[in-house]
Structure formats: structure tokens, C-alpha cells
Design a protein around this motif. Structure first.
Motif, PDB file in Angstrom:
ATOM      1  N   PHE A  85       7.262 -59.014  72.312  1.00 44.40           N
ATOM      2  CA  PHE A  85       8.140 -58.943  73.472  1.00 44.40           C
ATOM      3  C   PHE A  85       8.005 -60.228  74.278  1.00 44.40           C
ATOM      4  CE2 PHE A  85       6.660 -54.795  72.133  1.00 44.40           C
ATOM      5  CZ  PHE A  85       7.873 -54.171  71.862  1.00 44.40           C
ATOM      6  N   VAL A  86       9.122 -60.949  74.409  1.00 42.09           N
ATOM      7  CA  VAL A  86       9.052 -62.314  74.921  1.00 42.09           C
ATOM      8  C   VAL A  86      10.045 -62.526  76.063  1.00 42.09           C
ATOM      9  CG1 VAL A  86       8.283 -63.243  72.704  1.00 42.09           C
ATOM     10  CG2 VAL A  86      10.732 -63.145  73.215  1.00 42.09           C
ATOM     11  N   VAL A  87       9.667 -63.437  76.953  1.00 40.30           N
ATOM     12  CA  VAL A  87      10.572 -63.900  77.999  1.00 40.30           C
ATOM     13  C   VAL A  87      11.389 -65.043  77.424  1.00 40.30           C
ATOM     14  CG1 VAL A  87      10.746 -64.889  80.307  1.00 40.30           C
ATOM     15  CG2 VAL A  87       8.925 -63.245  79.797  1.00 40.30           C
ATOM     16  N   ALA A  88      12.703 -64.881  77.372  1.00 39.25           N
ATOM     17  CA  ALA A  88      13.554 -65.912  76.769  1.00 39.25           C
ATOM     18  C   ALA A  88      14.995 -65.717  77.189  1.00 39.25           C
ATOM     19  CB  ALA A  88      13.466 -65.852  75.240  1.00 39.25           C
ATOM     20  N   ASP A  89      15.719 -66.839  77.267  1.00 43.90           N
ATOM     21  CA  ASP A  89      17.170 -66.766  77.413  1.00 43.90           C
ATOM     22  C   ASP A  89      17.730 -66.399  76.048  1.00 43.90           C
ATOM     23  OD1 ASP A  89      19.917 -67.148  77.940  1.00 43.90           O
ATOM     24  OD2 ASP A  89      19.459 -68.711  79.410  1.00 43.90           O
ATOM     25  N   LEU A  90      18.738 -65.560  76.025  1.00 38.51           N
ATOM     26  CA  LEU A  90      19.233 -65.047  74.751  1.00 38.51           C
ATOM     27  C   LEU A  90      19.989 -66.083  73.936  1.00 38.51           C
ATOM     28  CD1 LEU A  90      20.346 -61.431  75.700  1.00 38.51           C
ATOM     29  CD2 LEU A  90      18.073 -62.325  75.125  1.00 38.51           C
ATOM     30  N   ASP A  91      20.328 -67.224  74.525  1.00 44.00           N
ATOM     31  CA  ASP A  91      20.969 -68.274  73.723  1.00 44.00           C
ATOM     32  C   ASP A  91      19.947 -69.232  73.120  1.00 44.00           C
ATOM     33  OD1 ASP A  91      20.220 -69.708  75.961  1.00 44.00           O
ATOM     34  OD2 ASP A  91      22.147 -70.710  76.213  1.00 44.00           O
ATOM     35  N   VAL A 103      20.015 -55.858  65.410  1.00 46.46           N
ATOM     36  CA  VAL A 103      19.919 -56.504  66.711  1.00 46.46           C
ATOM     37  C   VAL A 103      20.753 -55.690  67.698  1.00 46.46           C
ATOM     38  CG1 VAL A 103      20.454 -58.550  68.079  1.00 46.46           C
ATOM     39  CG2 VAL A 103      19.526 -58.810  65.769  1.00 46.46           C
ATOM     40  N   LEU A 104      20.145 -55.327  68.813  1.00 47.18           N
ATOM     41  CA  LEU A 104      20.829 -54.624  69.902  1.00 47.18           C
ATOM     42  C   LEU A 104      21.060 -55.591  71.051  1.00 47.18           C
ATOM     43  CD1 LEU A 104      18.513 -51.469  70.186  1.00 47.18           C
ATOM     44  CD2 LEU A 104      20.396 -51.849  68.573  1.00 47.18           C
ATOM     45  N   CYS A 105      22.196 -55.433  71.726  1.00 48.39           N
ATOM     46  CA  CYS A 105      22.463 -56.212  72.935  1.00 48.39           C
ATOM     47  C   CYS A 105      23.342 -55.333  73.828  1.00 48.39           C
ATOM     48  CB  CYS A 105      23.131 -57.533  72.591  1.00 48.39           C
ATOM     49  SG  CYS A 105      23.236 -58.675  73.988  1.00 48.39           S
ATOM     50  N   SER A 106      22.714 -54.497  74.622  1.00 47.23           N
ATOM     51  CA  SER A 106      23.419 -53.462  75.362  1.00 47.23           C
ATOM     52  C   SER A 106      23.506 -53.802  76.847  1.00 47.23           C
ATOM     53  CB  SER A 106      22.706 -52.110  75.174  1.00 47.23           C
ATOM     54  OG  SER A 106      23.411 -51.082  75.828  1.00 47.23           O
ATOM     55  N   ALA A 107      24.747 -53.858  77.359  1.00 47.45           N
ATOM     56  CA  ALA A 107      25.013 -54.091  78.792  1.00 47.45           C
ATOM     57  C   ALA A 107      24.431 -55.420  79.261  1.00 47.45           C
ATOM     58  CB  ALA A 107      24.492 -52.928  79.632  1.00 47.45           C
ATOM     59  N   VAL A 108      24.641 -56.463  78.449  1.00 45.09           N
ATOM     60  CA  VAL A 108      24.066 -57.778  78.743  1.00 45.09           C
ATOM     61  C   VAL A 108      25.120 -58.881  78.744  1.00 45.09           C
ATOM     62  CG1 VAL A 108      22.473 -59.554  77.905  1.00 45.09           C
ATOM     63  CG2 VAL A 108      21.804 -57.146  77.804  1.00 45.09           C
ATOM     64  N   LEU A 109      26.019 -58.897  77.769  1.00 43.48           N
ATOM     65  CA  LEU A 109      26.879 -60.052  77.542  1.00 43.48           C
ATOM     66  C   LEU A 109      27.805 -60.369  78.713  1.00 43.48           C
ATOM     67  CD1 LEU A 109      27.711 -59.509  73.770  1.00 43.48           C
ATOM     68  CD2 LEU A 109      26.470 -61.447  74.744  1.00 43.48           C
ATOM     69  N   ALA A 112      26.861 -63.258  81.074  1.00 46.52           N
ATOM     70  CA  ALA A 112      26.860 -64.654  80.619  1.00 46.52           C
ATOM     71  C   ALA A 112      27.282 -65.582  81.755  1.00 46.52           C
ATOM     72  CB  ALA A 112      27.800 -64.814  79.429  1.00 46.52           C
ATOM     73  N   ARG A 113      26.688 -66.778  81.763  1.00 41.97           N
ATOM     74  CA  ARG A 113      26.936 -67.727  82.859  1.00 41.97           C
ATOM     75  C   ARG A 113      28.182 -68.578  82.636  1.00 41.97           C
ATOM     76  NH1 ARG A 113      21.371 -68.057  81.806  1.00 41.97           N
ATOM     77  NH2 ARG A 113      21.600 -70.048  80.705  1.00 41.97           N
ATOM     78  N   SER A 114      28.697 -68.585  81.416  1.00 43.42           N
ATOM     79  CA  SER A 114      29.887 -69.347  81.075  1.00 43.42           C
ATOM     80  C   SER A 114      30.359 -68.857  79.712  1.00 43.42           C
ATOM     81  CB  SER A 114      29.576 -70.847  81.006  1.00 43.42           C
ATOM     82  OG  SER A 114      28.664 -71.109  79.944  1.00 43.42           O
ATOM     83  N   ASN A 119      29.187 -67.427  74.035  1.00 42.93           N
ATOM     84  CA  ASN A 119      29.276 -67.752  72.610  1.00 42.93           C
ATOM     85  C   ASN A 119      27.914 -68.122  72.035  1.00 42.93           C
ATOM     86  OD1 ASN A 119      32.039 -67.340  72.698  1.00 42.93           O
ATOM     87  ND2 ASN A 119      32.532 -69.511  72.930  1.00 42.93           N
ATOM     88  N   GLY A 120      27.109 -68.834  72.838  1.00 41.84           N
ATOM     89  CA  GLY A 120      25.774 -69.217  72.392  1.00 41.84           C
ATOM     90  C   GLY A 120      24.881 -68.017  72.143  1.00 41.84           C
ATOM     91  N   ILE A 121      24.996 -67.006  73.015  1.00 44.40           N
ATOM     92  CA  ILE A 121      24.205 -65.785  72.816  1.00 44.40           C
ATOM     93  C   ILE A 121      24.614 -65.097  71.518  1.00 44.40           C
ATOM     94  CG2 ILE A 121      23.735 -63.468  73.699  1.00 44.40           C
ATOM     95  CD1 ILE A 121      24.034 -64.629  76.541  1.00 44.40           C
ATOM     96  N   VAL A 122      25.908 -64.918  71.327  1.00 49.67           N
ATOM     97  CA  VAL A 122      26.374 -64.223  70.118  1.00 49.67           C
ATOM     98  C   VAL A 122      25.950 -64.982  68.864  1.00 49.67           C
ATOM     99  CG1 VAL A 122      28.386 -63.393  68.848  1.00 49.67           C
ATOM    100  CG2 VAL A 122      28.289 -63.122  71.332  1.00 49.67           C
ATOM    101  N   ARG A 123      26.019 -66.305  68.901  1.00 46.67           N
ATOM    102  CA  ARG A 123      25.599 -67.097  67.738  1.00 46.67           C
ATOM    103  C   ARG A 123      24.106 -66.955  67.472  1.00 46.67           C
ATOM    104  NH1 ARG A 123      29.332 -71.369  70.210  1.00 46.67           N
ATOM    105  NH2 ARG A 123      31.274 -71.125  69.020  1.00 46.67           N
ATOM    106  N   GLU A 124      23.309 -66.846  68.520  1.00 43.38           N
ATOM    107  CA  GLU A 124      21.862 -66.630  68.344  1.00 43.38           C
ATOM    108  C   GLU A 124      21.583 -65.251  67.760  1.00 43.38           C
ATOM    109  OE1 GLU A 124      18.473 -68.572  69.388  1.00 43.38           O
ATOM    110  OE2 GLU A 124      20.049 -69.314  68.053  1.00 43.38           O
ATOM    111  N   LEU A 125      22.310 -64.238  68.213  1.00 41.34           N
ATOM    112  CA  LEU A 125      22.129 -62.896  67.660  1.00 41.34           C
ATOM    113  C   LEU A 125      22.470 -62.899  66.173  1.00 41.34           C
ATOM    114  CD1 LEU A 125      23.685 -60.716  70.525  1.00 41.34           C
ATOM    115  CD2 LEU A 125      21.338 -61.555  70.293  1.00 41.34           C
ATOM    116  N   TRP A 126      23.530 -63.636  65.804  1.00 43.86           N
ATOM    117  CA  TRP A 126      23.900 -63.784  64.390  1.00 43.86           C
ATOM    118  C   TRP A 126      22.800 -64.518  63.629  1.00 43.86           C
ATOM    119  CZ3 TRP A 126      24.584 -67.889  61.107  1.00 43.86           C
ATOM    120  CH2 TRP A 126      25.289 -67.642  59.911  1.00 43.86           C
TER     121      TRP A 126
END
Length: 208
Positions: A85-91, A103-109, A112-114, A119-126
Motif C-alpha cells: 500500500f503506497v502513497v502515489a499519484d495515479l498517473d 485494477v479497481l478505480c472507483s469514484a476517483v477519475l 483529475a486535475r486536467s 488520460n495519464g491515469i487511465v494509461r497507467e492503469l492499463w
């Protein structure tokens, strides 16, 4: 005949997202799978998974939230390393490529700041998802409320309860599916919440 009391359900499942529970019922999350909750918060979706033998990992920007989910894991799955369990930006996730079955990403996207950040978050999840793995994401979108929201700038909208959120539309979701190689496991499902916001559930499989 043995009956499980209804009062025991919170102890088993915590505050799990009902749409994620649906994925459990469909058998898409199994014991022994390696699962990342991206934007895990204090672990509301992990209560059952930690007890069910899933190899759980979590990432969140909040150090306080990660402390809480580590404490939860130490109680429910004491054999899991705290370093899961880590502290990290999702991108910028600190995990290797193709590492997770789910990979779960619930009530987060929608936080996003821009558009680039989204897009960076989704690419990282991929990136961290194994070929054939499942991405489950639930986030607020414009789907079903086109032209009815207070647009601030670009894809940012002021929500009725005050904050400004980044709201993807169906076109952006489809573009990311094509770019990254996602195949839908289910149609997009969008719930309208009192004409104020919508929440879209996106369940896809990594095919390349």
C-alpha cells in the motif's frame, strides 16, 4: 437449514461499491488474483477482498488514507506486506508493467486535475494491468446530462453540491478504449443521481 444473518453483511463486505459486488457475483475476481485498488482511500472496497485471499495492493495520494488501509490489512490479512500500500499519484504508479489481474478505480477519475492527468491515469492503469486483466472504473461523466451541467472550462463542470469536477464524455472513453486496446466486458452503465450528476461504470478487459 443454516441462514447467514443479514446483520453480518457489513462485517463481511464493509462499504463495498454495489457495482463492484456485481463483479464478484460474476466470478471476475478470484482468490489468489493480484488486485490493485487505485485511489483506495481508507479501503472501503477492500474489506471483503482482504479476507477472501485476494493479493491486494493499494495506491492513494493521501498518506493518512494509506495508513488506515494498512491498519485494515494488518487486521484482516496480516500476511500481506505493508509495502503493498503506497502513497502515489495515479498517473505515476510505482509498480511494474503487467503486474495485476484486476485494477479497481472507483469514484476517483472525476478528480483529475486536467484532461492530460485523466488520460495519464487511465494509461497507467492499463500499463500495470496484465493482458486479459480486468479494469473496473466508476466515475462521474456527462453521459445522460449533456447540456444540463454548468460548464466551467473544457471538460470541467461545477457540480450542484459545489466542487468543480473533470467529467469525461462517452467520446473520450471510446477514444481511450481504441488507443489502449480495451474490450468491454459489459456495456457502459450510467446511473443518474437526481438530475445532479451521473456515475458511469466502465468494465473492460486488456486485449493487447
Amino acid at each position: 437449514m443454516f441462514h447467514i444473518p443479514l446483520s453480518s453483511l457489513p462485517a463481511q463486505f464493509g462499504d463495498i461499491d454495489i457495482y463492484l459486488f456485481d463483479q464478484l457475483l460474476k466470478g471476475r475476481i478470484q482468490r489468489g488474483m493480484k488486485l490493485l485498488d487505485a485511489g483506495c482511500g481508507a479501503g472501503r472496497n477492500l474489506h471483503y477482498l482482504l479476507q477472501a485471499g485476494v493479493k491486494v495492493y493499494g495506491a492513494d495520494l493521501s498518506a493518512e488514507a494509506i495508513d488506515k488501509v494498512r491498519n485494515l490489512a494488518s487486521e484482516l490479512a496480516p500476511n500481506l506486506p505493508a509495502r503493498n500500500f503506497v502513497v502515489a499519484d495515479l498517473d505515476a504508479l510505482p509498480f511494474e508493467d503487467a503486474q495485476f489481474d484486476v485494477v479497481l478505480c472507483s469514484a476517483v477519475l472525476h478528480f483529475a486535475r486536467s484532461e492530460e492527468h485523466f488520460n495519464g491515469i487511465v494509461r497507467e492503469l492499463w500499463r500495470v494491468l496484465k493482458p486479459g486483466g480486468m479494469l473496473f472504473a466508476r466515475f462521474s461523466t456527462t453521459i445522460g446530462l449533456e447540456g444540463k451541467l454548468q460548464q466551467v472550462e473544457g471538460r470541467f463542470y461545477r457540480m450542484s453540491h459545489g466542487p468543480v469536477w473533470f467529467l469525461a464524455d462517452e467520446k473520450l472513453v471510446v477514444e481511450l478504449e481504441k488507443e489502449l486496446g480495451f474490450a468491454r466486458l459489459e456495456p457502459l452503465k450510467t446511473v443518474l443521481v437526481e438530475q445532479e450528476r451521473t456515475m458511469t461504470t466502465w468494465v473492460v478487459r486488456k486485449v493487447v
